[in-house]
Motif scaffolding. Sequence first.
Motif, PDB file in Angstrom:
ATOM      1  N   MET A 193       0.826  -1.210   0.000  1.00 38.70           N
ATOM      2  CA  MET A 193       0.000   0.000   0.000  1.00 38.70           C
ATOM      3  C   MET A 193       0.861   1.261   0.000  1.00 38.70           C
ATOM      4  O   MET A 193       0.590   2.218  -0.718  1.00 38.70           O
ATOM      5  N   VAL A 194       1.899   1.240   0.841  1.00 40.99           N
ATOM      6  CA  VAL A 194       2.808   2.394   0.941  1.00 40.99           C
ATOM      7  C   VAL A 194       3.503   2.625  -0.397  1.00 40.99           C
ATOM      8  O   VAL A 194       3.638   3.769  -0.871  1.00 40.99           O
ATOM      9  N   VAL A 195       3.913   1.525  -1.019  1.00 41.39           N
ATOM     10  CA  VAL A 195       4.600   1.617  -2.311  1.00 41.39           C
ATOM     11  C   VAL A 195       3.661   2.187  -3.365  1.00 41.39           C
ATOM     12  O   VAL A 195       4.030   3.061  -4.152  1.00 41.39           O
ATOM     13  N   LEU A 196       2.411   1.705  -3.332  1.00 39.47           N
ATOM     14  CA  LEU A 196       1.413   2.182  -4.301  1.00 39.47           C
ATOM     15  C   LEU A 196       1.184   3.688  -4.144  1.00 39.47           C
ATOM     16  O   LEU A 196       1.137   4.438  -5.128  1.00 39.47           O
ATOM     17  N   ASN A 197       1.092   4.106  -2.867  1.00 40.11           N
ATOM     18  CA  ASN A 197       0.914   5.551  -2.607  1.00 40.11           C
ATOM     19  C   ASN A 197       2.090   6.364  -3.125  1.00 40.11           C
ATOM     20  O   ASN A 197       1.910   7.439  -3.704  1.00 40.11           O
TER      21      ASN A 197
END
Lengths: 264, 257
Positions: A1-5
């Motif tokens: 999720m952090v990477v996607l953000n």
Amino acid sequence: MVVLNAVLHFVAAIGRLVLGACAATGRVAVFAALGLSHIVRPPFYGRAFLRALVEIGFFSLPVVALTAVFTGMVLALQSSIGLSRFSADSAIASLVVLSITRELGPVLAGLMVAGRVGAAMAAEIGTMRVTDQIDALTTLSTNPMKYLVAPRLLAGVVALPMLVVVADILGVMGGFIIAVAKLGFNPITYLADTMRFMEAGDVISGLVKAAVFGFVITLMGCYQGYNSRGGAQGVGAATTSAVVTASVLILALDYVLTEMFFTK
Amino acid sequence: MTETPKIRLRGVTKRFGDKLVLDGIDLDVMPRTSMVVIGGSGSGKSVLIKCILGLIEPDSGSIEIDGQDVLRLPPHEREAVRAGIGMLFQNGALFDSISVADNVAFGLLAQKKATRAEARRRADEVLAQVGLAASVGDLSPAELSGGMQKRVALARAIAAAPDILFFDEPTTGLDPIMGAVIDGLIVEQVKRMGSTAIAITHDMASAKRIGDRAAMIHKGRIVWEGPADRLMDSGSAMVDQFTHGRRDGPIQMELRK
């Protein structure tokens, strides 16, 4: 999720940059179209045009002349060093005249004028903006685009080719001086070679480039000055932007025009 | 039958981004009267004048001059209305690339109301009206003192004998005596030409000298309007705080902590 953000933020940042660049290009294009439309619609400000012509053309002569002479001299010297390795010294005259008329004359004159005139124009119009002089023009029944911008754009388009004619002559003369005085060329042979290799198309393409560069320099000077905000700091930023954007555009447009003129 | 206001504003609203600068301004200025608009810094006074002049386009509302809504006029008709308005800018806004006389004659030449020679004669005449010698006309604006620059700016504003005159902080940056001189010149010229005037100012002495009527603008709204000689005892707590320069009262300065 952090990477996607993180990826989304990165893409969004690029998107904002692209949109900002498109918006800025659009604003400059509208400004240019408006300026051009005022060139052909009365009333005409002949005095303002002549003042701009003298400022851009006459007062830029010394710096353009010196640049052209030294460039021609360096070109002759460097090409003699390179060409002598292949026993092709006789090509110096053609190399100097083609380089000067096609490229170095218009580009160097453009860059010199961008530094001198583009900066002064942005500073003058920017100061007028932050001291309410542009609003004062409007209250005195005078369209600022017509009075400040249109005469400068026209003067830029007219003056730059005239400066480039001078730069071409002096650049070739610089090469001639070095070829004759230092490299031992016969003056008559050198001049004959110069005339033999020079074609009308070379000179004309350089003059067309000069007219385009003249337009770009005055456009960026006027645009940045006209839209400057925030007092002395804003005027300073407008001046810097005018010189930087005009210089980059001159180099980019030089490539585009060269492709148009000389690539089959 | 009641007289039509020379300038009539109804619901004039202007927003810059999130900031609401003018919040539905209603104001009438009758012919041949001088209206003084007072208000704190950033209250919207200059934006109000620039909206009437057409230098800034309001988001909504109407601005009528002589009964015509200028916001709905085509550009050339709006230009004609603007030609009847003279403006004295806060810092003079004189064109520093031309002489004082050319500054004064600029509007006459732009409106084609005079030949170059006639415009120069008129410039000398108007310079004399504001107490300057004709020889000043040959100087550059940069060679003049602040007070002289204000006089030249006033001369430029009145050169074409406009119906309407706007004054933006006419005494800012001047000593009290020069301020009184400029105010005197403004009153004299407005009366002589029979013009309608709007002046915006922080200077209470100037407001009382110039104005027949006064209005106070606060946070983009007109909060009081009345005769200019009632400014010091208006009965409005806001106006009293402002005119007496009191720190405490209904107007709270927005200070960043």
